[in-house]
Design a protein around this motif. Sequence first.
Motif, PDB file in Angstrom:
ATOM      1  N   UNK A 289      12.029  66.130  74.652  1.00 28.73           N
ATOM      2  CA  UNK A 289      11.273  64.971  75.155  1.00 28.73           C
ATOM      3  C   UNK A 289      10.494  64.259  74.050  1.00 28.73           C
ATOM      4  N   UNK A 290       9.763  64.977  73.189  1.00 23.75           N
ATOM      5  CA  UNK A 290       9.095  64.264  72.087  1.00 23.75           C
ATOM      6  C   UNK A 290      10.087  63.553  71.168  1.00 23.75           C
ATOM      7  N   UNK A 291      11.259  64.183  70.922  1.00 21.21           N
ATOM      8  CA  UNK A 291      12.285  63.553  70.095  1.00 21.21           C
ATOM      9  C   UNK A 291      12.801  62.283  70.763  1.00 21.21           C
ATOM     10  N   UNK A 292      13.076  62.391  72.054  1.00 22.05           N
ATOM     11  CA  UNK A 292      13.558  61.230  72.798  1.00 22.05           C
ATOM     12  C   UNK A 292      12.529  60.106  72.778  1.00 22.05           C
ATOM     13  N   UNK A 293      11.287  60.449  73.063  1.00 21.90           N
ATOM     14  CA  UNK A 293      10.237  59.424  73.107  1.00 21.90           C
ATOM     15  C   UNK A 293      10.110  58.715  71.757  1.00 21.90           C
ATOM     16  N   UNK A 430       7.933  67.544  65.980  1.00 20.37           N
ATOM     17  CA  UNK A 430       8.251  66.224  66.496  1.00 20.37           C
ATOM     18  C   UNK A 430       7.221  65.686  67.485  1.00 20.37           C
ATOM     19  N   UNK A 431       6.533  66.590  68.190  1.00 19.94           N
ATOM     20  CA  UNK A 431       5.543  66.130  69.161  1.00 19.94           C
ATOM     21  C   UNK A 431       4.323  65.491  68.505  1.00 19.94           C
ATOM     22  N   UNK A 432       4.145  65.739  67.196  1.00 18.02           N
ATOM     23  CA  UNK A 432       2.973  65.206  66.499  1.00 18.02           C
ATOM     24  C   UNK A 432       3.052  63.700  66.260  1.00 18.02           C
ATOM     25  N   UNK A 433       4.244  63.121  66.398  1.00 17.53           N
ATOM     26  CA  UNK A 433       4.397  61.710  66.035  1.00 17.53           C
ATOM     27  C   UNK A 433       4.365  60.780  67.235  1.00 17.53           C
ATOM     28  N   UNK A 434       4.263  61.319  68.443  1.00 13.20           N
ATOM     29  CA  UNK A 434       4.329  60.469  69.633  1.00 13.20           C
ATOM     30  C   UNK A 434       3.225  59.427  69.620  1.00 13.20           C
ATOM     31  N   UNK A 435       2.008  59.845  69.321  1.00 15.13           N
ATOM     32  CA  UNK A 435       0.888  58.896  69.355  1.00 15.13           C
ATOM     33  C   UNK A 435       1.054  57.812  68.290  1.00 15.13           C
ATOM     34  N   UNK A 436       1.721  58.158  67.179  1.00 10.14           N
ATOM     35  CA  UNK A 436       1.962  57.158  66.147  1.00 10.14           C
ATOM     36  C   UNK A 436       2.922  56.080  66.653  1.00 10.14           C
ATOM     37  N   UNK A 477       1.168  59.446  56.546  1.00 13.21           N
ATOM     38  CA  UNK A 477      -0.114  60.131  56.782  1.00 13.21           C
ATOM     39  C   UNK A 477       0.097  61.393  57.615  1.00 13.21           C
ATOM     40  N   UNK A 478       0.923  61.297  58.663  1.00 12.83           N
ATOM     41  CA  UNK A 478       1.148  62.442  59.545  1.00 12.83           C
ATOM     42  C   UNK A 478       1.872  63.568  58.808  1.00 12.83           C
ATOM     43  N   UNK A 479       2.863  63.229  57.984  1.00  9.98           N
ATOM     44  CA  UNK A 479       3.570  64.263  57.238  1.00  9.98           C
ATOM     45  C   UNK A 479       2.625  64.968  56.266  1.00  9.98           C
ATOM     46  N   UNK A 480       1.750  64.216  55.626  1.00 12.15           N
ATOM     47  CA  UNK A 480       0.785  64.827  54.710  1.00 12.15           C
ATOM     48  C   UNK A 480      -0.125  65.802  55.459  1.00 12.15           C
ATOM     49  N   UNK A 481      -0.514  65.439  56.680  1.00 16.24           N
ATOM     50  CA  UNK A 481      -1.357  66.334  57.485  1.00 16.24           C
ATOM     51  C   UNK A 481      -0.611  67.603  57.876  1.00 16.24           C
TER      52      UNK A 481
END
Length: 494
Positions: A289-293, A430-436, A477-481
Amino acid sequence: MALSLLDRLRARRAARAAARAVGKPQYRTVPASSVPPATPARTPSRPHRTGPIARLVNRWWNRLLQSVYEGSLSEQEAQYEEGSTTRDYLWNTVGTSVWGFTFPLLTVVATQLAGVEGAGMFSMAFVVGTLLMIASNYGIRNYQVSDIEEANSFSSYQINRWLTGIAALAVGALYCALRDYDASMTTICAGVFVYKVLDGVADVYEGRLQQADKLYLAGISQALRSVAIVAAFSVLLFVTRSLEIASAGMAIAAAATFVLVTVPLALLETEKSRPASMKEVARLFTQGFPLFCALFMFNLIESMPKFVMEGSIAYENQLYFNALYFPAQGILLATGFIYKPQLVRLASIWSNPRKRRRFDLIIGAVVGVVVIISIVCGIFLGSIGIPLMSFMYGVDFEQFRPLAYCMVAAGGVTAVIDFLYAIITVLRRQSDVIRLYLIAFAASVALPLALVNLFGLAGAVASYLAVMALLLCLLVWQYAQIRKEITRRADPFA
């Protein structure tokens, strides 16, 4: 009456053939007077030799029929080798190139045979069809090929993909109803939607081949499907001048190659999967689901200027926007040629903590290559690319030169985004990027609405570049985190 030289030669050939048949000496003198002049002998015909392609098709057809007769495709012995890196790169490049240039080729054909307005309508249908393909994929491909321990069976992946494909077709039908398209546009959309959803479902079988280290077979499958739909569309449009008939033929060609090549190839050339588990299917929906989103939203963000244009300016601008985007798409495809065949190996490198430094160096190298490819593309476009586009489409693209350079920059940015997202998927974050993507989606709605209504096509291109640049900054930025967090966990005192 004396026999001619040709008659005597024929007589000698006939005599030698008769001698061979009864085991007598082959070269025996035959008096010319003993040969009837009215019935010259015929030389025995040689057996007809088929070409290499015909032989390959015949062997494949016989293998397919035999497997069906025996009742199972997946229990047959594989015949093609695995682990051929050179062949993987070659055929993945061919398959991805042919697939990537399918849309440009179809729009060129549509422009020449159906006019700019008709090509614009077809382009819009293709944009929506691509979103449906992304929905059908459900973002699982990178997850599937990096599932090196096979936590989920291939049977579960298949069920997941068929369910998402059916859902995507239903959404496409609903979209046409809500847009209140006329019969012509609805028929065009139907043909394109079936083709693109089948493209999405085929991806799970081609992913299985990649997972089995036979990526070159996936490339062959992808290339054959793309060539078939381009040929069917072009021939039917040339003969009928009907976009509706050509689109329907394209869907039929996609279905035929899917049934006769893609599915059998994956089942014949990989190990038999263990039975499907509904628990695994449900887990794939949850994990994917995070990948799809993220992927769906990314493509929706890319397409938002086109949706805004559909309601604000003429359909012909759809053609112009997509034609300007195709060089940028070339950058994206070229980047994929480099890193996608290595996703399985990247997952293996990441799984070894002692190789994490090498992992980071690979990322830096790929980003550097993207920059170089973008510069080369810009130089090519500035020299002969724009005149070539004008020739192919029959439209003067010189007036869009500044917009073309903006699109090249956007293509480089998009290629880095695609690569970084694949890396984050390998890291299982992958779920970390949804908000981005939600932030970028909000910007993709606001900017085109403002800029397209003010500046038309130029506003659509400018808004696209601005939103892609924003999303790239957020992903970096997200990858660095993520990397900082992983390093801290590995060494709490770092």
